[in-house]
Design an enzyme around this catalytic site. Structure first.
Site, PDB file in Angstrom:
ATOM      1  N   ASP A   1      -5.482  16.847  -8.078  1.00 29.17           N
ATOM      2  CA  ASP A   1      -4.367  16.008  -7.636  1.00 29.17           C
ATOM      3  C   ASP A   1      -3.261  16.953  -7.179  1.00 29.17           C
ATOM      4  O   ASP A   1      -2.629  17.620  -8.004  1.00 29.17           O
ATOM      5  CB  ASP A   1      -3.893  15.129  -8.792  1.00 29.17           C
ATOM      6  CG  ASP A   1      -2.659  14.302  -8.438  1.00 29.17           C
ATOM      7  OD1 ASP A   1      -2.161  14.401  -7.297  1.00 29.17           O
ATOM      8  OD2 ASP A   1      -2.183  13.550  -9.323  1.00 29.17           O
ATOM      9  N   VAL A   2      -3.036  17.030  -5.866  1.00 30.74           N
ATOM     10  CA  VAL A   2      -2.099  18.029  -5.337  1.00 30.74           C
ATOM     11  C   VAL A   2      -0.657  17.757  -5.733  1.00 30.74           C
ATOM     12  O   VAL A   2       0.200  18.642  -5.593  1.00 30.74           O
ATOM     13  CB  VAL A   2      -2.205  18.150  -3.799  1.00 30.74           C
ATOM     14  CG1 VAL A   2      -3.577  18.635  -3.374  1.00 30.74           C
ATOM     15  CG2 VAL A   2      -1.842  16.827  -3.108  1.00 30.74           C
TER      16      VAL A   2
ATOM     17  N   TYR B   1       5.913   8.576   5.967  1.00 28.66           N
ATOM     18  CA  TYR B   1       5.011   9.599   6.484  1.00 28.66           C
ATOM     19  C   TYR B   1       5.764  10.577   7.377  1.00 28.66           C
ATOM     20  O   TYR B   1       5.621  11.801   7.246  1.00 28.66           O
ATOM     21  CB  TYR B   1       3.877   8.926   7.254  1.00 28.66           C
ATOM     22  CG  TYR B   1       2.800   9.862   7.744  1.00 28.66           C
ATOM     23  CD1 TYR B   1       1.849  10.365   6.863  1.00 28.66           C
ATOM     24  CD2 TYR B   1       2.719  10.226   9.085  1.00 28.66           C
ATOM     25  CE1 TYR B   1       0.840  11.209   7.305  1.00 28.66           C
ATOM     26  CE2 TYR B   1       1.712  11.066   9.532  1.00 28.66           C
ATOM     27  CZ  TYR B   1       0.778  11.553   8.643  1.00 28.66           C
ATOM     28  OH  TYR B   1      -0.217  12.393   9.089  1.00 28.66           O
TER      29      TYR B   1
ATOM     30  N   LYS C   1       6.187  14.637   6.673  1.00 28.80           N
ATOM     31  CA  LYS C   1       5.653  15.644   7.589  1.00 28.80           C
ATOM     32  C   LYS C   1       6.776  16.482   8.210  1.00 28.80           C
ATOM     33  O   LYS C   1       6.579  17.671   8.503  1.00 28.80           O
ATOM     34  CB  LYS C   1       4.809  14.976   8.669  1.00 28.80           C
ATOM     35  CG  LYS C   1       3.529  14.345   8.132  1.00 28.80           C
ATOM     36  CD  LYS C   1       2.642  15.372   7.414  1.00 28.80           C
ATOM     37  CE  LYS C   1       1.301  14.802   7.031  1.00 28.80           C
ATOM     38  NZ  LYS C   1       0.421  15.811   6.388  1.00 28.80           N
TER      39      LYS C   1
ATOM     40  N   THR D   1     -10.343  10.476  12.642  1.00 26.36           N
ATOM     41  CA  THR D   1     -10.724  10.658  11.247  1.00 26.36           C
ATOM     42  C   THR D   1     -10.641   9.303  10.555  1.00 26.36           C
ATOM     43  O   THR D   1     -10.116   8.335  11.126  1.00 26.36           O
ATOM     44  CB  THR D   1      -9.775  11.641  10.536  1.00 26.36           C
ATOM     45  OG1 THR D   1      -8.466  11.051  10.491  1.00 26.36           O
ATOM     46  CG2 THR D   1      -9.722  12.978  11.242  1.00 26.36           C
TER      47      THR D   1
END
Length: 246
Positions: free
Chosen positions: A63-64, A155, A159, A190
């Site tokens: 889990d980052v 998001y 980023k 993806t």
């Protein structure tokens, strides 16, 4: 001689479309790959595929967003392979809501993975890279860390944070011969893209007449992880088919 001979490389989000391709390509170029992901079954499967093709791989559930998880991964990777030379901070999640539709819980979740996860990755691996005499960290941001889309507020914020964190970290660690760069993918085919209802319009707005493929990003990451980019740090590699050139 292969492009990554002798390098130990951690790849987060290695069970996903882009991460799994990175794992296989990097191993084929001579790297020993440490594959991490929150999805246990999937990351172990990718590691087995790498080994079946003749590569060396270690799979770890990760889990980052957790500091202790990062410390465990780094310790295990260094013990298994003798050091760490590169990190591909690939793990990320998305929500497409605008500002008013974004709850505080959504906001915090996106930041915890996309922004905090990269901060913790840099903090955790740099001591091992310093022991190795240097290294390379590749942080996967997005074109949405450079330009706005009118949605996906959390998001975008995450980023954009990755972009500037990378630049200041690159300056901080240059004295240690640790290079830190961002890649900014455009519209890449993806599993994450499958949740986007505007794929047709995004494809139309990309000057090169196709969607990007995971390999398009992977070969950029390969360059930045290799010694070929030994004088490249603090920069942005935009791989978007010309989307942000308009």
């Amino acid at each position: 001689m292969k492009r990554l001979d002798g390098k130990v490389i951690i790849i987060t989000g290695a069970a996903g479309g882009q991460g799994s391709v990175e794992a296989k390509v990097f191993a084929s170029e001579g790297a020993k790959v440490v594959l991490t992901d929150i999805s246990e079954e999937a990351v172990y499967q990718i590691a087995e595929e790498v080994k079946a093709a003749g590569g060396e791989a270690l799979a770890l559930v990760h889990d980052v967003s957790g500091e202790e998880d990062w410390q465990r991964v780094v310790t295990h990777a260094a013990a298994q392979f003798g050091g760490i030379h590169a990190l591909i901070n690939n793990a990320g999640i998305i929500t497409r809501e605008g500002i008013e539709g974004t709850t505080l819980d959504m906001w915090e979740k996106i930041q915890s993975v996309n922004s905090r996860g990269i901060f913790l990755g840099i903090k955790s691996v740099t001591p091992e890279m310093r022991k190795a005499g240097g290294g390379s960290i590749v942080n996967i941001s997005s074109i949405w860390g450079i330009v706005g889309s009118g949605g996906s507020a959390a998001y975008h914020a995450s980023k954009g944070a990755v972009r500037l964190l990378t630049k200041t970290a690159a300056v901080e660690y240059a004295k240690d011969n640790i290079r830190i760069n961002t890649i900014h993918p455009g519209i890449i085919e993806t599993p994450m893209l499958a949740t986007n209802k505007n794929v047709g319009k995004l494809r139309e707005d990309t000057p090169l007449p196709r969607l990007g493929q995971p390999e398009d990003i992977v070969y950029g990451a390969l360059y930045l992880a290799s010694d070929e980019s030994s004088f490249v740090t603090g920069t942005e590699l935009i791989i978007d088919g010309g989307y942000t050139a308009r």
